[in-house]
Write an enzyme that holds these catalytic residues in place. Structure first.
Site, PDB file in Angstrom:
ATOM      1  N   SER A 184      45.245  48.300  36.638  1.00 51.48           N
ATOM      2  CA  SER A 184      45.027  46.915  36.213  1.00 51.48           C
ATOM      3  C   SER A 184      45.876  46.493  35.028  1.00 51.48           C
ATOM      4  O   SER A 184      46.193  45.321  34.887  1.00 51.48           O
ATOM      5  CB  SER A 184      43.548  46.691  35.918  1.00 51.48           C
ATOM      6  OG  SER A 184      43.046  47.706  35.082  1.00 51.48           O
ATOM      7  N   HIS A 212      42.065  45.065  42.242  1.00 47.45           N
ATOM      8  CA  HIS A 212      43.174  44.111  42.136  1.00 47.45           C
ATOM      9  C   HIS A 212      43.970  43.980  43.426  1.00 47.45           C
ATOM     10  O   HIS A 212      44.976  43.275  43.474  1.00 47.45           O
ATOM     11  CB  HIS A 212      44.128  44.519  41.009  1.00 47.45           C
ATOM     12  CG  HIS A 212      43.549  44.302  39.662  1.00 47.45           C
ATOM     13  ND1 HIS A 212      43.537  43.076  39.036  1.00 47.45           N
ATOM     14  CD2 HIS A 212      42.910  45.144  38.825  1.00 47.45           C
ATOM     15  CE1 HIS A 212      42.949  43.170  37.873  1.00 47.45           C
ATOM     16  NE2 HIS A 212      42.551  44.424  37.717  1.00 47.45           N
ATOM     17  N   LYS A 243      38.050  38.994  41.620  1.00 52.09           N
ATOM     18  CA  LYS A 243      39.471  38.774  41.341  1.00 52.09           C
ATOM     19  C   LYS A 243      40.057  37.816  42.386  1.00 52.09           C
ATOM     20  O   LYS A 243      39.851  36.628  42.281  1.00 52.09           O
ATOM     21  CB  LYS A 243      40.171  40.109  41.195  1.00 52.09           C
ATOM     22  CG  LYS A 243      39.761  40.644  39.811  1.00 52.09           C
ATOM     23  CD  LYS A 243      39.943  42.042  39.494  1.00 52.09           C
ATOM     24  CE  LYS A 243      39.398  42.269  38.083  1.00 52.09           C
ATOM     25  NZ  LYS A 243      39.127  43.656  37.794  1.00 52.09           N
TER      26      LYS A 243
END
Ligand SMILES: *Cc1c(COP(=O)(O)O)cnc(C)c1O
Length: 393
Positions: A184, A212, A243
């Site tokens: 990340s 992610h 996300k």
């Protein structure tokens, strides 16, 4: 300010130390706005510090789905999923996530962080060894600690070191390799095919956090495992709705028995109130858009490429190995990162200044994250601003 109670006076020293080292983070208030923007300290900024990769957090259809569910089902779910908090919207979202991932079943968690902690602590035990990449998300490390397993942290993507370490753990009941699929703070990818090989060779379970990657990587947006063609070799895949899906909540999709086990044993979902039903409705709408509008993903990649290209043309090298919408620019000291972020803010761009302990000493950085709803001009403007601020061409 009021006087601190004497037994808490040590807090003052601690905070002062952080101040001196440039490591104290302000508690700022940021108002989200559409089109990848936000308001901060009264100023409208282009937001390159969010993980809303597809712009779905502000999407009209996602909002409408949430509003309708709020009207029908109210605000809170009222109990843990196990007791009475699992509404029809939770059930439908779990089915939709399982279908999306080509799996039998799925189970929701209050957040991605809760999923990581709960899953690892439920699967691993004191007789096991958990192997964690040094740059894994904090919650994966915490899950490993909480499980009571022996925890082995290996150097970032160091397969040789990991193999050596696995070889020494043959006496353990089970071995678990745990990795992010997209790191990340670095934006690089975990070596999933090589990790599946090591998992086979040392008969270890492989747990992959796609936080992610969901919605961003792979032809269909199923993550790095899809991109690398190893979906069937991974034992446990954890994802988040917070996300690219723009909402909140963690999930695991997998074989029915795994989901049944986690439903009964993962304490972060057993002992926590289920997600609000409207959050589930929003995630379902977002998941549909993610699948029906692949052009969002393509646009995200085009903008990310534009940013990397633009920076490199000005002699600014993003973090080696980084790919996709997370574009880190390492500056070194916390002070340098904070100063650069402040100057970018003056120029109208919000960019994260990431400092230790989130990243190793000496690697404080700007962490830029691109969204599909940014404009080309936003990206070119940011490139110019960064070049001015970090003093290259
Ligand atoms: C953000 C993040 C999480 C936590 O997810 P939340 O849904 O925000 O709790 C877990 N793993 C990784 C790699 C992340 O970046």
């Amino acid at each position: 300010m009021r006087e601190l109670p004497p037994r808490l006076a040590w807090l003052n020293d601690e905070l002062a130390d952080w101040n001196a080292a440039g490591l104290r983070r302000p508690r700022r208030v940021c108002t989200p706005l559409p089109e990848g923007r936000c308001r901060l300290d009264g100023k409208k900024l282009c937001n390159f510090a969010a993980n809303d990769y597809l712009g779905l957090a502000q999407d009209e259809r996602v909002r409408e789905a949430a509003i309708e569910a709020l009207r029908d089902a109210g605000v809170g779910s009222g109990a843990s999923a196990l007791v009475s908090g699992r509404t029809p919207l939770h059930e439908r979202l779990e089915a939709a996530l399982a279908a999306f991932e080509n799996q039998e079943a799925a189970v929701l968690f209050p957040s991605g962080l809760a999923a990581n902690i709960g899953v690892i602590a439920a699967l691993a035990g004191p007789e096991d060894v958990v192997f964690c990449d040094r740059f894994n998300h904090a919650s994966l490390v915490d899950g490993g600690r909480l499980s009571g397993a022996r925890l082995r942290i290996y150097r970032h993507s160091d397969l040789t070191g990991l193999a050596r370490s696995l070889g020494k753990a043959s006496d353990a009941r089970r071995r678990w390799i745990v990795t992010d699929s997209v790191f990340s703070m670095d934006g690089d990818l975990g070596p999933l095919p090589e990790l599946t090989d090591l998992a086979d060779q040392y008969s270890a379970g492989l747990i992959v956090d796609e936080a992610h990657a969901t919605g961003v990587f792979g032809e269909r947006g199923r993550g790095v495992a899809e991109l690398m063609g190893v979906e069937h070799q991974i034992d446990v895949r954890i994802g988040t709705l917070s996300k690219a899906l723009g909402g909140l909540g963690g999930f695991v999709a997998g074989p029915a028995e795994l989901i049944e086990y986690l439903w009964n044993r993962a304490r972060t979902q057993v002992y926590s109130t289920a997600l609000p039903p409207a959050v589930c409705a929003a995630a379902m709408a977002a998941l549909e858009i993610l699948q029906s509008e692949p052009e969002r993903r393509q646009r995200l990649w085009a903008l990310s490429d534009q940013l990397r290209q633009g920076l490199m043309e000005r002699g600014i090298e993003p973090y080696p190995g980084s790919t996709g919408p997370i574009v880190p620019v390492v500056l070194g000291s916390p002070a340098a990162a904070v100063a650069a972020a402040a100057q970018l803010k003056d120029r109208g761009y919000l960019v994260g200044a990431i400092r230790p302990p989130t990243v190793p000493q000496g690697t404080a950085r700007l962490r830029i994250s691109v969204s599909a709803v940014h404009r080309e001009e936003d990206v070119s403007g940011l490139v110019t601003a960064i070049a001015e601020v970090v003093g290259r061409r």
